[in-house]
Design an enzyme around this catalytic site. Sequence first.
Site, PDB file in Angstrom:
ATOM      1  N   LEU A   6       0.820  -1.205   0.000  1.00 47.51           N
ATOM      2  CA  LEU A   6       0.000   0.000   0.000  1.00 47.51           C
ATOM      3  C   LEU A   6       0.852   1.253   0.000  1.00 47.51           C
ATOM      4  O   LEU A   6       0.409   2.308  -0.417  1.00 47.51           O
ATOM      5  CB  LEU A   6      -0.910   0.007   1.229  1.00 47.51           C
ATOM      6  CG  LEU A   6      -1.965  -1.087   1.293  1.00 47.51           C
ATOM      7  CD1 LEU A   6      -2.604  -1.126   2.663  1.00 47.51           C
ATOM      8  CD2 LEU A   6      -3.019  -0.867   0.233  1.00 47.51           C
ATOM      9  N   ASP A  50       3.896  13.656  13.620  1.00 48.36           N
ATOM     10  CA  ASP A  50       3.959  13.544  12.154  1.00 48.36           C
ATOM     11  C   ASP A  50       2.562  13.595  11.539  1.00 48.36           C
ATOM     12  O   ASP A  50       2.196  12.780  10.724  1.00 48.36           O
ATOM     13  CB  ASP A  50       4.690  12.263  11.750  1.00 48.36           C
ATOM     14  CG  ASP A  50       5.200  12.339  10.308  1.00 48.36           C
ATOM     15  OD1 ASP A  50       5.251  13.464   9.760  1.00 48.36           O
ATOM     16  OD2 ASP A  50       5.533  11.291   9.741  1.00 48.36           O
ATOM     17  N   VAL A  82       3.976  -0.912   4.060  1.00 51.52           N
ATOM     18  CA  VAL A  82       2.671  -1.335   4.537  1.00 51.52           C
ATOM     19  C   VAL A  82       2.018  -2.205   3.468  1.00 51.52           C
ATOM     20  O   VAL A  82       2.044  -1.866   2.289  1.00 51.52           O
ATOM     21  CB  VAL A  82       1.757  -0.128   4.821  1.00 51.52           C
ATOM     22  CG1 VAL A  82       0.434  -0.581   5.395  1.00 51.52           C
ATOM     23  CG2 VAL A  82       2.435   0.833   5.753  1.00 51.52           C
ATOM     24  N   GLY A 123       6.841   4.046   4.183  1.00 46.23           N
ATOM     25  CA  GLY A 123       7.175   5.226   4.955  1.00 46.23           C
ATOM     26  C   GLY A 123       8.496   4.994   5.640  1.00 46.23           C
ATOM     27  O   GLY A 123       9.138   3.965   5.442  1.00 46.23           O
TER      28      GLY A 123
END
Length: 829
Positions: free
Chosen positions: A519, A638, A527, A522
């Site tokens: 997906l 974040d 992910v 980061g």
Amino acid sequence: MRGLKNLLPLLFLFACFCSEVFIALDTITINEPMRDSATIVSASQNFKLAFFSPVNTSDRYVGIILNIPAQSVVWVANRDDPITDSAGMLTISEDGNAVILNGQKNVLWSSNVANSVANSSAQLLDTGNLVLRDNSNGRILWESFQTPTDTLVRTMKIGVISKNNMIRLTSWRSPSDPSVGNFSFGVDPLQIPEFFIWNHSKPYWRSGPWNGNVFIGIPEMSSAYQNRFDLVTDPNGSEYFTHSFINDLALLYYVLNSSGVLAEKVSYYRDGHSKVAWTSLKSECDVYGKCGPFGSCNPQHSPICICLQGFEPKNKEEWDKGNWTGGCSRKALLQCDRNISARQEGKPDGFLKLANIKIPDFAHLMELLRSATEQDCGNQCLNNCSCIAYAYSTGIGCMYWSSSLIDIQQFSFNGADLHIRVAHTELGFRKNMKAVIASTVVLGLLFLAMSAFCLRKWLTRHRGNKQNAELPLFEEWEASKKESILSDKPEQSKLEELPLYSYETLAIATDTFHLKNKLGTGGFGPVFKGILLSGQKIAVKRLSNSSNQGIKEFMNEVELISKLQHRNLVRLLGCCVEREEKMLIYEYMPNKSLDAYLFDLQKRYLLYWNRRKLIIEGIGRGLLYLHRDSRLKIIHRDLKPSNILLDEELNPKISDFGLARLFGGNQDQANTNRVVGTYGYMAPEYAMKGKFSEKSDVYSFGVLLLEIVSGKKNTSSHDDENDLSLIGYAWKLWNENEAAKLVDPALSDPRVEMEILRYVHVGLLCVQESANDRPNVSNVLSMLNSEIAELPPPKLPAYTARLGSSEGEGSQQSGHSVNDVSLTIIQGR
Ligand SMILES: *[C@@H]1O[C@H](CO)[C@@H](O)[C@H](O)[C@H]1NC(C)=O
Ligand SMILES: *[C@@H]1O[C@H](CO)[C@@H](O)[C@H](O)[C@H]1NC(C)=O
Ligand SMILES: *[C@@H]1O[C@H](CO)[C@@H](O)[C@H](O)[C@H]1NC(C)=O
Ligand SMILES: *[C@@H]1O[C@H](CO)[C@@H](O)[C@H](O)[C@H]1NC(C)=O
Ligand SMILES: *[C@@H]1O[C@H](CO)[C@@H](O)[C@H](O)[C@H]1NC(C)=O
Ligand SMILES: *[C@@H]1O[C@H](CO)[C@@H](O)[C@H](O)[C@H]1NC(C)=O
Ligand SMILES: *[C@@H]1O[C@H](CO)[C@@H](O)[C@H](O)[C@H]1NC(C)=O
Ligand SMILES: *[C@@H]1O[C@H](CO)[C@@H](O)[C@H](O)[C@H]1NC(C)=O
Ligand SMILES: *[C@@H]1O[C@H](CO)[C@@H](O)[C@H](O)[C@H]1NC(C)=O
């Protein structure tokens, strides 16, 4: 080669007479029997019906076989009567039964339908079920699922179908002999529904009772293994289990092998390999009654058997030799068992609580109200001398035991609490406690506190080397259970609180972390989207190895974070710590992240003003919970559109909260030398000096708010002349009284303009240069709701002037992704 050979005639037939081929492919009729060399394949090719020979024998059998390279025989027709040559034939007889004939036309096997009809045919269905149908009306006369052999596939029934019809699996005699072996697998109609494996008629393994969701005697069945089975009961007396999982990637089935072990197997359609996901026999302790009556089995102990507390080996000599079958007997008579005159003086019996137990066989249900609590069970049991133990399980209620306690296992996680009745003298710790209290009352409160403290310390210290069954029922113990477990076995202990997923489960769910399921990526790692065998969709974040925490600390943190629950936070479902891997499992968000909508030329129109308002408020609520209302104070650090996920109804959910914590930044310190965040959303004091606080999150929230209102990214230029960031541009327009120009054209609606301007105003208050000037989240929410009517004028925001080109680049990495994080490490100064 072989594949091609099979395919060619098929293709040929296909080209010629399609309609007839379809019938011929999966159906046997009186005119179209199946000979030894032929194969019948189900419509979607999952299963085939064929003649086969097991290993080390040339005998021929007719069986249903998984039609993927890992060819597993799922069912055998003539298991007791093999054909000795290749002249056999499966056909429909004159009387309409399916029969297997040998070369001499002797019937070796028949479907044996008593009132069969003359005109019938047999069809192999996609479920792996061979059905015999009445051709005139399509009625099913017989099916192979009625007489399974050693394999349970989807939609098959196991248990009591009707009064005289009980369906069980029966093992093969040996891998080369499919005839009926020693073992069978089914449901005991006399007990609370549970699975048994029997060796002839003696129980050999049991699953523990079904609680409506899982079998409580299979600890691995919690979380990911949940709901593989469904129980069907009806007033006619039927009570059977089916499993009905569909997974696009793999077939899941259960096989009882010739040594009496039930295995859950997973076969992948893609490459045809299969593997064992679970077995009924993981240790000696899984063998029924290994330690005899009143004995408890713990695979991690040596020897594995101990007597329950208050009991001693019946035959010490045999017991010490490792012959545990005799079991244990009570050391001290129960008050119940003494005679009346003595009872008057005796102290009442009590219960010892054993945690994480596979509860014994022969549980009875206590007739209590459905709403009864564990306490009620205890009271009821105490008042009835024939009750020697009880347990409570949600979904089942109160269970009690009245004869002996057999087949107890000590798990390291899950299982149930078993309370066993013992004589008062066996409740040793409780007595000591009273003595301590009695003496301390005299000496005053201070001393009481001190001795309680000391006692507790002592217990903590001594707990480690105590055997589990000897653990007393003791409040203190409960209170400090967590820390003691933690210090013993961190990997397993946390299971109670936080579901642990096995690497295997996640690999299956994500197709071994296949790129197509990715997906996003980061700073903390990629992910993946996954689908559990139960059908539940999940997002798996595979943390990169940069965390320097030990497993214990990691689990601790994850557990804490998993307790944070709010409808505007993404739910952490569990984690996986295995094979050097650390993974977090989240609920899956079908609508990806906010940036996928906000900055998309089409989708942004789906975000009309009221929806954006709800999104802004939702983020605010989630943030407020993190800052103030949760048990931990968490500074997100974040916040940005790609960390705001959207559910089906486009409600916002903050993701990645607490990750900064996991990755070494201490939340209680206002200074860190690891700056986690994304340029453009970081407050100046945090980006420059590593100082963070609630107010640095407020800053990010302000940027987010302005982005949502304007539909523009903060990090791209919005004012050609001055190369201003969104914030600088907003400030400029605000001072020129032109703030309306900032608003996303997709929102053009004069009726809400005043309201939108109010939001811009609040946004500007959030991004003010000085952290002290910024409102806190609670105030922000009040301002947005107009609870605070008079808003102060905003002061100069941070980063108004220029937009550095290099910094601008750094922010582009996020993209459209779920659970995406960018990690920027800047040395603090
Ligand atoms: C088949 O026979 C060989 C040789 O006798 C033996 O080594 C092997 O274990 C047998 N396989 C099975 C599954 O029984
Ligand atoms: C069997 O039944 C089918 C459907 O009713 C019919 O088409 C077929 O002719 C019958 N065959 C025989 C041999 O009776
Ligand atoms: C099954 O029971 C038979 C006797 O009934 C015994 O000989 C055999 O060892 C048992 N098998 C296992 C695996 O316990
Ligand atoms: C109960 O049994 C009757 C007759 O055997 C049957 O018609 C009915 O469908 C059964 N009920 C259920 C719920 O299966
Ligand atoms: C049955 O399965 C168990 C566990 O997978 C394995 O150890 C055992 O060898 C198997 N028995 C046979 C006869 O294949
Ligand atoms: C099956 O039971 C018989 C005794 O009835 C025993 O001799 C044999 O070893 C058993 N087989 C297995 C695989 O347990
Ligand atoms: C195990 O002990 C029991 C008595 O507790 C005895 O009857 C049995 O013969 C013993 N079995 C073996 C194999 O020694
Ligand atoms: C009953 O109690 C009396 C006195 O306590 C004792 O002498 C007697 O042996 C007891 N009887 C039984 C059967 O335990
Ligand atoms: C005690 O439990 C037994 C079952 O073991 C039950 O038959 C009996 O009615 C109970 N007695 C009381 C007083 O509840």
